[in-house]
Motif scaffolding. Structure first.
Motif, short mmCIF file in Angstrom:
data_model
loop_
_atom_site.label_atom_id
_atom_site.label_comp_id
_atom_site.label_asym_id
_atom_site.label_seq_id
_atom_site.Cartn_x
_atom_site.Cartn_y
_atom_site.Cartn_z
N THR A 175 139.87 -22.33 85.63
CA THR A 175 139.52 -22.45 84.21
C THR A 175 140.39 -21.51 83.37
N HIS A 176 140.71 -20.33 83.93
CA HIS A 176 141.46 -19.33 83.16
C HIS A 176 142.93 -19.24 83.58
N ALA A 183 137.39 -28.05 87.05
CA ALA A 183 138.17 -26.87 86.63
C ALA A 183 139.65 -27.05 87.02
N PHE A 184 139.89 -27.75 88.12
CA PHE A 184 141.27 -28.03 88.55
C PHE A 184 141.99 -28.87 87.47
N PRO A 225 147.59 -27.74 81.09
CA PRO A 225 148.68 -26.96 80.48
C PRO A 225 149.96 -26.94 81.32
N HIS A 226 149.85 -27.41 82.58
CA HIS A 226 151.05 -27.51 83.42
C HIS A 226 151.69 -28.90 83.29
N GLY A 227 151.25 -29.63 82.27
CA GLY A 227 151.91 -30.90 81.96
C GLY A 227 151.33 -32.13 82.63
N VAL A 228 150.17 -31.98 83.27
CA VAL A 228 149.55 -33.14 83.92
C VAL A 228 148.59 -33.81 82.92
N LEU A 277 154.62 -31.93 89.82
CA LEU A 277 154.56 -30.47 90.01
C LEU A 277 155.04 -30.08 91.41
N TYR A 278 154.68 -30.89 92.40
CA TYR A 278 155.16 -30.64 93.77
C TYR A 278 156.70 -30.60 93.78
#
Ligand code: HEM
Length: 220
Positions: free
Chosen positions: A18-19, A112-113, A119-122, A150-151
């Motif tokens: 979450t954070h 939460a995942f 924010p990582h573009g997914v 991302l992988y």
């Protein structure tokens, strides 16, 4: 004791997601992976109980069963494997009911995942973002495409995803060892909790906690 520890650690992993604290989650996922290895190994000890020895006291168990483990069910709910029908083994007023009810109605580690991935573009489709959190996790192709990217582009996150997969495999390994333990001890008898026993347990044997991580492996 192990279920209690796993609950504690996965609450932390959920907070870490979450954070946006992937490295804290990595440290904890290493621990839960190790706990699963120990749990799988410890089945060996219970397997020293022969069917005849077990039968000598089985009647005294009456309807006592693993179904009464509120912590195991809490863990499944926290991880996103929500099977509300299992609440029937914990009627209101019994120990653990309140906690299980709360876990059923709160976001899971997988919810939460999604928060972490965005924010990582997914892209997280609306049907996941505003979903009914009492429903179990479902795989989603849009999320899978994002994780695959991302992988390929962020090897540091690969470490996180692989540790999540390690835990998932560990839980399935535990389920397998528990089923074989049950099969060799009581065969095809019904469980003391009233289920079909082995046949019931097999239904969740290959159930993944993080289905999106498994769905993309042939593309990696
Ligand atoms: C000889 C030993 C064991 C036998 C015969 C046995 C049998 C069973 C059976 C038949 C069930 C299905 C529910 C039912 O109808 O009762 C079950 C569920 C369960 N057992 Fe065991 N069990 C054994 C040992 C253990 C141990 C050592 C653990 C500890 C960690 C455990 C944890 C559970 C849990 C958590 C469930 C619920 C699983 C689920 O709902 O997916 N059992 N067990």
């Amino acid at each position: 004791m192990w279920f209690k520890l796993l609950l504690h650690e996965f609450e932390k992993v959920r907070d870490d997601f979450t954070h946006n604290r992937p490295w804290e989650a990595v440290a904890t996922l290493k621990r839960v992976r190790t706990v699963m290895k120990v749990m799988v190994e410890q089945v060996d000890i219970v397997e020293t109980l022969t069917p005849m020895s077990f039968n000598s006291f089985r009647d005294r168990l009456e309807n006592a069963s693993g179904f009464q483990s509120a912590q195991f069910r809490e863990l499944e709910f926290l991880l996103g494997y929500k099977r509300p029908q299992m609440l029937k083994y914990h009627p209101a007023g019994t120990p653990g009911y309140e906690r299980m009810w709360r876990r059923l109605h709160e976001p899971s580690v997988v919810d939460a995942f999604y928060t972490f991935l965005e924010p990582h573009g997914v892209t997280i489709p609306d049907e996941l973002r505003i979903r009914d959190v009492t429903e179990p996790t479902v795989p989603n192709e849009v999320v899978e495409e994002g994780i695959l990217r991302l992988y390929q582009t962020q090897p540091d996150l690969e470490i996180l995803f692989e540790l999540m997969t390690d835990f998932d495999e560990g839980l399935q390994e535990w389920r397998y060892r528990h089923i074989k333990l049950v099969e060799r001890t009581i065969g095809s008898k019904r469980g003391t909790g009233g289920s079909l026993g082995v046949e019931f347990l097999k239904k969740s044997l290959f159930h993944p906690i993080f289905p999106d991580l498994w769905a993309i492996r042939h593309k990696l």
